[in-house]
Motif scaffolding. Structure first.
Motif, mmCIF file in Angstrom:
data_model
loop_
_atom_site.group_PDB
_atom_site.id
_atom_site.type_symbol
_atom_site.label_atom_id
_atom_site.label_comp_id
_atom_site.label_asym_id
_atom_site.label_seq_id
_atom_site.Cartn_x
_atom_site.Cartn_y
_atom_site.Cartn_z
ATOM 1 N N ARG A 1 0.841 -1.196 0.000
ATOM 2 C CA ARG A 1 0.000 0.000 0.000
ATOM 3 C C ARG A 1 0.881 1.252 0.000
ATOM 4 O O ARG A 1 1.976 1.250 0.571
ATOM 5 C CB ARG A 1 -0.877 -0.019 1.255
ATOM 6 C CG ARG A 1 -1.718 1.221 1.482
ATOM 7 C CD ARG A 1 -2.505 1.081 2.771
ATOM 8 N NE ARG A 1 -3.019 2.358 3.229
ATOM 9 C CZ ARG A 1 -3.166 2.680 4.508
ATOM 10 N NH1 ARG A 1 -2.821 1.828 5.459
ATOM 11 N NH2 ARG A 1 -3.643 3.874 4.849
ATOM 12 N N ALA A 2 0.396 2.305 -0.641
ATOM 13 C CA ALA A 2 1.129 3.574 -0.668
ATOM 14 C C ALA A 2 0.147 4.732 -0.486
ATOM 15 O O ALA A 2 -0.980 4.696 -0.967
ATOM 16 C CB ALA A 2 1.892 3.730 -1.971
ATOM 17 N N ILE A 3 0.624 5.743 0.235
ATOM 18 C CA ILE A 3 -0.119 7.000 0.415
ATOM 19 C C ILE A 3 0.655 8.069 -0.337
ATOM 20 O O ILE A 3 1.873 8.199 -0.169
ATOM 21 C CB ILE A 3 -0.229 7.353 1.915
ATOM 22 C CG1 ILE A 3 -1.044 6.274 2.645
ATOM 23 C CG2 ILE A 3 -0.857 8.728 2.107
ATOM 24 C CD1 ILE A 3 -0.903 6.309 4.155
ATOM 25 N N VAL A 4 -0.044 8.839 -1.166
ATOM 26 C CA VAL A 4 0.631 9.842 -2.005
ATOM 27 C C VAL A 4 0.254 11.245 -1.541
ATOM 28 O O VAL A 4 -0.928 11.561 -1.365
ATOM 29 C CB VAL A 4 0.267 9.664 -3.499
ATOM 30 C CG1 VAL A 4 1.040 10.664 -4.351
ATOM 31 C CG2 VAL A 4 0.573 8.240 -3.959
ATOM 32 N N ILE A 5 1.293 12.068 -1.329
ATOM 33 C CA ILE A 5 1.113 13.456 -0.884
ATOM 34 C C ILE A 5 1.536 14.397 -2.010
ATOM 35 O O ILE A 5 2.595 14.208 -2.620
ATOM 36 C CB ILE A 5 1.960 13.744 0.380
ATOM 37 C CG1 ILE A 5 1.668 12.725 1.493
ATOM 38 C CG2 ILE A 5 1.737 15.167 0.873
ATOM 39 C CD1 ILE A 5 0.269 12.762 2.047
ATOM 40 N N ALA A 6 0.736 15.394 -2.288
ATOM 41 C CA ALA A 6 1.091 16.434 -3.271
ATOM 42 C C ALA A 6 0.580 17.766 -2.751
ATOM 43 O O ALA A 6 -0.600 17.880 -2.391
ATOM 44 C CB ALA A 6 0.488 16.126 -4.638
ATOM 45 N N GLY A 7 1.477 18.760 -2.672
ATOM 46 C CA GLY A 7 1.090 20.074 -2.187
ATOM 47 C C GLY A 7 0.523 20.058 -0.781
ATOM 48 O O GLY A 7 -0.349 20.855 -0.441
ATOM 49 N N GLY A 8 1.022 19.122 0.048
ATOM 50 C CA GLY A 8 0.564 19.037 1.429
ATOM 51 C C GLY A 8 -0.770 18.347 1.625
ATOM 52 O O GLY A 8 -1.311 18.292 2.737
ATOM 53 N N LYS A 9 -1.349 17.790 0.539
ATOM 54 C CA LYS A 9 -2.632 17.098 0.627
ATOM 55 C C LYS A 9 -2.465 15.623 0.267
ATOM 56 O O LYS A 9 -1.612 15.275 -0.542
ATOM 57 C CB LYS A 9 -3.653 17.723 -0.329
ATOM 58 C CG LYS A 9 -3.985 19.166 -0.022
ATOM 59 C CD LYS A 9 -4.945 19.721 -1.066
ATOM 60 C CE LYS A 9 -5.266 21.182 -0.786
ATOM 61 N NZ LYS A 9 -6.132 21.775 -1.818
ATOM 62 N N LYS A 10 -3.307 14.782 0.844
ATOM 63 C CA LYS A 10 -3.329 13.367 0.449
ATOM 64 C C LYS A 10 -4.143 13.258 -0.836
ATOM 65 O O LYS A 10 -5.321 13.627 -0.858
ATOM 66 C CB LYS A 10 -3.962 12.507 1.549
ATOM 67 C CG LYS A 10 -3.939 11.019 1.231
ATOM 68 C CD LYS A 10 -4.640 10.199 2.294
ATOM 69 C CE LYS A 10 -6.148 10.242 2.120
ATOM 70 N NZ LYS A 10 -6.866 9.322 3.017
ATOM 71 N N ILE A 11 -3.493 12.775 -1.917
ATOM 72 C CA ILE A 11 -4.225 12.671 -3.182
ATOM 73 C C ILE A 11 -4.506 11.219 -3.578
ATOM 74 O O ILE A 11 -5.263 10.981 -4.518
ATOM 75 C CB ILE A 11 -3.478 13.390 -4.332
ATOM 76 C CG1 ILE A 11 -2.116 12.730 -4.608
ATOM 77 C CG2 ILE A 11 -3.318 14.871 -4.046
ATOM 78 C CD1 ILE A 11 -1.505 13.142 -5.927
ATOM 79 N N ALA A 12 -3.895 10.261 -2.871
ATOM 80 C CA ALA A 12 -4.165 8.853 -3.183
ATOM 81 C C ALA A 12 -3.780 7.983 -1.994
ATOM 82 O O ALA A 12 -2.851 8.297 -1.249
ATOM 83 C CB ALA A 12 -3.390 8.407 -4.420
ATOM 84 N N ASP A 13 -4.525 6.898 -1.818
ATOM 85 C CA ASP A 13 -4.246 5.887 -0.796
ATOM 86 C C ASP A 13 -4.755 4.582 -1.375
ATOM 87 O O ASP A 13 -5.946 4.291 -1.352
ATOM 88 C CB ASP A 13 -4.959 6.246 0.511
ATOM 89 C CG ASP A 13 -4.637 5.277 1.641
ATOM 90 O OD1 ASP A 13 -4.044 4.212 1.366
ATOM 91 O OD2 ASP A 13 -4.980 5.591 2.803
ATOM 92 N N ASP A 14 -3.822 3.784 -1.943
ATOM 93 C CA ASP A 14 -4.233 2.622 -2.737
ATOM 94 C C ASP A 14 -3.079 1.621 -2.758
ATOM 95 O O ASP A 14 -2.033 1.854 -2.138
ATOM 96 C CB ASP A 14 -4.570 3.084 -4.166
ATOM 97 C CG ASP A 14 -5.494 2.114 -4.902
ATOM 98 O OD1 ASP A 14 -5.604 0.937 -4.474
ATOM 99 O OD2 ASP A 14 -6.084 2.521 -5.921
ATOM 100 N N THR A 15 -3.244 0.538 -3.499
ATOM 101 C CA THR A 15 -2.122 -0.388 -3.665
ATOM 102 C C THR A 15 -1.029 0.323 -4.478
ATOM 103 O O THR A 15 -1.318 1.180 -5.321
ATOM 104 C CB THR A 15 -2.539 -1.671 -4.404
ATOM 105 O OG1 THR A 15 -2.881 -1.334 -5.757
ATOM 106 C CG2 THR A 15 -3.713 -2.358 -3.727
ATOM 107 N N SER A 16 0.234 -0.057 -4.226
ATOM 108 C CA SER A 16 1.352 0.562 -4.943
ATOM 109 C C SER A 16 1.229 0.323 -6.440
ATOM 110 O O SER A 16 1.514 1.219 -7.252
ATOM 111 C CB SER A 16 2.674 0.009 -4.421
ATOM 112 O OG SER A 16 2.849 0.348 -3.066
ATOM 113 N N ALA A 17 0.799 -0.885 -6.820
ATOM 114 C CA ALA A 17 0.660 -1.208 -8.244
ATOM 115 C C ALA A 17 -0.389 -0.313 -8.906
ATOM 116 O O ALA A 17 -0.185 0.163 -10.032
ATOM 117 C CB ALA A 17 0.286 -2.683 -8.413
#
Length: 568
Positions: free
Chosen positions: A502-518
């Protein structure tokens, strides 16, 4: 006929402090205008070759030289370091170690000031070079306000003002996010083509460097050159695997599927690679999907976190997520997205303006750093910010000493951790004798020895070769399987895919994704927003006409991990 600019002939070098030579009988000629990539595992001697080219050997690192090294037809042993610096410019792995000026313009102009250029000429050269590397819009900016990619451009401009014949890049991608690294490779390629400068790149991330054309790849192992081939010839061989160097993922997948990877199939780039579609389809259908972990109780929860260092300039905007017990999760995003700030918030180094942080369902928002450190360990990106002792053993033991652990238990736990981190042979060494990558492993060991419930690692594999990367990550996997939860801030897309489901993606200080890495690394919208890079496995699956390319990525990662684990 092309003019040789670098000529090693039966060249040997032994550091003064070592018994055995680091370089053995090096014979290598690099020609004018070539772009050559040097790869090899840690300790192979590749960085030592770089030090010979820029004069750090023998002027900074003393030792015994035999044989010949000529640069631009002159024996380096007959030159001083100043003369060599006018021929070969070096862009270091860590640009901060290369800066002199307070602003971008001052730093670029430093060499020109030393050459006593008049001001009009200086302004003209700085403007020309800064435009070439796309940093001309930041000439009055402070160096400390720049992103990692921008800092690297300033370093490049600073060596280009001397109009050098050779540009040497020492691990230029180590501290850059994937998209910025891709831009850096394209920038190096453009500069090389426009100026016909000879370029030598020393780098672990082979697949990323091959984003642009390379003339030759030189493989160094145990101080010797074991291959000097075109990229297509090298990837068609088994040399990289034998030397513990990571092959491009799309090449590895084709080999697992039983495809014949030959130089004629042009494997140096996914776009030119001729693949056997039938074999890839057969392999995909015969391979099991990865197992899904059962859900568990949350260990860490962030609820609507807002944070700013200065009033009115919010860095973290309404971020919420939870990490389950026993998970291994990546936090990804571009340089400056707020990833390290999140780690500081979790560890208590800074307090949120609003929102709550829960640990095992208990609100720890107002807990002290010491209270959190009993349960949460942080390994920083820059090892020099963590190290406080002179000797390796003492550094790894420090946390246990402060906690009042007995000497016998300290010795047992420290030695066990040092063995697993590949540092046991160096346990009585001074830390000053270590490379950047080895220092990184010391800091990981100093936290792992404390056995916290949750470990946060900021870029744990930066600067590590494939062998040590695998050792560290397999060790972290073992800890994870024993119940320790691991949160990794990383730019390494391979690490995300291989080790963190699983990966959580941050852009501009906001969470933009929380999903499987694939799923994340096959989502073009998220990739663009967060400066990530689509995995070449996805491109390979699309090229082969596989209807579920995301599923192909997941199956490859599970299969590859199983194969490599069985070899250990």
């Amino acid at each position: 006929m092309k003019k040789p600019v670098i000529q090693f002939e039966h060249f040997n070098f032994k550091y003064r402090t070592q018994v055995d030579p680091t370089l053995h009988d090096i014979n290598l000629t690099i020609y004018e205008g070539e772009k050559v990539l040097i790869v090899g595992p840690s300790g192979s001697g590749k960085s030592t070759i770089g030090h010979c080219l820029n004069g750090l050997i023998p002027f900074s690192y003393k030792g015994e030289i035999t044989g010949s090294l000529k640069i631009m037809g002159q024996e380096t042993k007959d030159l001083d370091i100043f003369s060599l610096s006018k021929m070969a410019g070096t862009v270091l792995q860590d640009p901060d170690g290369q800066f002199i000026g307070l602003t971008v313009a001052e730093d670029i102009a430093f060499a020109l000031e030393n050459d006593v250029k008049n001001q009009d000429e200086m302004f003209s050269i700085v403007k020309e070079v800064s435009t070439m590397v796309d940093i001309d819009g930041h000439l009055q900016s402070s160096l400390h306000q720049l992103s990692g990619g921008q800092k690297q451009r300033v370093s490049l401009a600073g060596v280009m003002v001397d109009d050098v014949d050779i540009l040497l890049f020492d691990e230029p991608l180590a501290n850059l996010d994937p998209a910025t690294g891709k831009h850096a490779i394209h920038l190096i390629d453009r500069i090389q083509k426009e100026t016909n400068t000879t370029v030598v790149i020393i780098e672990h991330r082979l697949e990323d460097v091959l984003e642009c054309q390379v003339d030759r790849i030189v493989v160094v192992d145990k101080g010797r050159i074991v291959a000097d081939l075109t990229p297509n010839e090298l990837l068609a061989s088994s040399i990289l695997e034998e030397c513990n160097i990571r092959e491009p993922l799309y090449v590895k997948a084709a080999k697992y599927a039983g495809s014949d990877v030959t130089a004629e199939s042009k494997p140096s780039h996914i776009d030119t690679f001729t693949i056997d579609r039938d074999k890839l389809h057969t392999w995909f259908e015969a391979t099991n999907p990865p197992e899904r972990k059962k859900k568990a109780e949350p260990i860490l929860e962030l609820e609507s976190i807002h944070f700013s260092y200065l009033p009115g300039r919010e860095i973290i905007h309404n971020v919420s997520f939870s990490i389950e017990k026993g998970e291994m999760v990546s936090i990804a995003g571009k340089n400056g997205a707020g990833k390290s700030t999140l780690a500081s918030l979790i560890c208590g180094f800074v307090k949120p303006n609003s929102g709550r942080i829960l640990f095992n369902s208990k609100d720890i928002t107002n807990d002290t750093i010491k209270e959190r450190a009993e349960r949460i360990g942080l390994v920083m990106q820059n090892p020099n910010q963590m190290i406080s002792k002179h000797m390796i053993f003492d550094e790894v033991a420090l946390g246990l000493v402060l906690r009042g652990v007995s000497e016998t238990e300290i010795k047992e736990r420290v030695e066990k951790t040092l063995r697993i981190c590949g540092l046991f042979p160096f346990r009585n060494w001074p830390i000053s004798a270590l490379s950047f990558g080895q220092k990184k492993r010391v800091t990981i060991a100093s936290i792992l020895v404390l056995e916290p419930d949750l470990i946060i690692l900021d870029e744990p594999t930066a600067g590590q070769d494939f062998k040590h990367y695998t050792e560290i990550m397999e060790f972290l996997t073992e800890l994870n399987e024993q119940g320790i939860t691991i949160l990794m801030i990383t730019h390494d897309m391979h690490l995300m895919l291989e080790y963190t489901p699983r990966a959580i993606v941050i852009a501009g200080g906001k969470k933009i994704a929380d999903d499987t890495s694939a799923n994340i690394l096959t989502d073009s919208v998220v990739i663009e927003k967060a400066n990530l890079k689509e995995t070449s496995l996805f491109d390979l699956a699309v090229k082969a006409g596989i209807k579920e390319p995301r599923e192909f990525v997941g199956r490859f990662i599970a299969f590859d991990k199983e194969v490599r684990t069985s070899w250990q």
